[in-house]
Scaffold this active site. Sequence first.
Site, PDB file in Angstrom:
ATOM      1  CG  ASN A   9       2.090   4.177   1.652  1.00  0.00           C
ATOM      2  OD1 ASN A   9       2.790   5.194   1.756  1.00  0.00           O
ATOM      3  ND2 ASN A   9       2.588   2.943   1.666  1.00  0.00           N
ATOM      4  CE  LYS A  11       3.446   2.067  -1.779  1.00  0.00           C
ATOM      5  NZ  LYS A  11       3.562   0.816  -2.511  1.00  0.00           N
ATOM      6  CG  HIS A  95       4.789  -0.547   3.173  1.00  0.00           C
ATOM      7  ND1 HIS A  95       5.485  -1.005   2.081  1.00  0.00           N
ATOM      8  CD2 HIS A  95       3.533  -0.276   2.749  1.00  0.00           C
ATOM      9  CE1 HIS A  95       4.663  -0.992   1.034  1.00  0.00           C
ATOM     10  NE2 HIS A  95       3.492  -0.552   1.404  1.00  0.00           N
ATOM     11  CD  GLU A  97       6.790  -0.081  -1.148  1.00  0.00           C
ATOM     12  OE1 GLU A  97       6.732   1.046  -0.627  1.00  0.00           O
ATOM     13  OE2 GLU A  97       5.958  -0.492  -1.993  1.00  0.00           O
ATOM     14  CD  GLU A 167       0.030  -2.663   1.892  1.00  0.00           C
ATOM     15  OE1 GLU A 167      -0.736  -1.824   1.415  1.00  0.00           O
ATOM     16  OE2 GLU A 167       1.253  -2.478   1.992  1.00  0.00           O
ATOM     17  N   GLY A 173       2.012  -2.627  -6.351  1.00  0.00           N
ATOM     18  CA  GLY A 173       2.590  -1.901  -7.478  1.00  0.00           C
ATOM     19  C   GLY A 173       2.765  -2.736  -8.732  1.00  0.00           C
ATOM     20  CB  SER A 213      -2.709  -3.684  -7.662  1.00  0.00           C
ATOM     21  OG  SER A 213      -1.308  -3.743  -7.902  1.00  0.00           O
TER      22      SER A 213
HETATM   23  P1  13P Z   1      -0.180  -0.052  -4.728  1.00  0.00           P
HETATM   24  O1  13P Z   1      -1.609   0.344  -4.450  1.00  0.00           O
HETATM   25  O2  13P Z   1       0.561   0.946  -5.542  1.00  0.00           O
HETATM   26  O3  13P Z   1      -0.075  -1.456  -5.242  1.00  0.00           O
HETATM   27  O4  13P Z   1       0.565  -0.041  -3.288  1.00  0.00           O
HETATM   28  C1  13P Z   1      -0.014  -0.718  -2.223  1.00  0.00           C
HETATM   29  C2  13P Z   1       0.738  -0.364  -1.002  1.00  0.00           C
HETATM   30  O5  13P Z   1       1.867  -0.769  -0.815  1.00  0.00           O
HETATM   31  C3  13P Z   1       0.077   0.514  -0.016  1.00  0.00           C
HETATM   32  O6  13P Z   1       0.806   0.573   1.164  1.00  0.00           O
END
Ligand code: 13P
Length: 251
Positions: A9, A11, A95, A97, A167, A173, A213
């Site tokens: 992903n 982003k 997601h 976010e 997640e 992150g 992560s």
């Molecule tokens: P990270 O791997 O950067 O922690 O992000 C995970 C994520 O949100 C994947 O959708």
Amino acid sequence: MRKPIVVGNWKMHKTVEESVELVEELKPLVAEIGDVEIGVCPPFTSLSEVSRVLRGSNINLGAQDMYWEPQGAYTGEISAGMLLSVGCRYVIVGHSERRTYFGETDEWVNRKVRAALEAGLVPIMCVGETLEQRQKGITQEVVDRQVTEGLRGLSPEQVAGMVIAYEPVWAIGTGLTAEPEQAQEVQAFIRARIRQLFGEEAADSVRIQYGGSIKPENAREIFLQPDVDGGLVGGASLEADSFARIVRAAM
Ligand code: 13P
């Protein structure tokens, strides 16, 4: 046996040029891998060019979001049909976010999941608790609601063909990864709920990824857990070598 699935992903990262460069670099690194399903989800603006570069490869394309209506006056939105027309196979839905910054509710997530499935896309539906919710001891309650509401109205066959990404929000992150046992515990719970709601076959077939992560260094240990069927990778998918190493860890 469920085939593990590892998806990047990206982003809000990468211009069209940078996206093409990344997949050009990634293709040969994973070309020989047949027993892991591989996907990348670039931003909308890069889908078309990345699709062209991926044609004939073993890397599938996905988008990071979509809207549930097939077309209409919805400025800024993208439909399932549009994603299919650029060669997408997956779409990430719900997601954390999007839930946090853009106010997505479980009901919206459910509409998107249903529209994606009806159009022939594979939804990757994200669920997960915040740090506060974990500390309060309500992780299962939160995840249960997200799963139950997100999958409302689906047939067992539809659930069997989709992907769920667990997640934990506190692990995204942040460099904090869930312990493999923590991921396994929640993911076994999700599968058990799906068994209750949709039956044995759906529970055995649905793939449940871990996300948060993931790095080349910790991926294998997490992927070894019985209810972890691969991962949804953020930061570490922005670099071809680290993403390829994570894909290998799922073999
Ligand atoms: P990270 O791997 O950067 O922690 O992000 C995970 C994520 O949100 C994947 O959708």
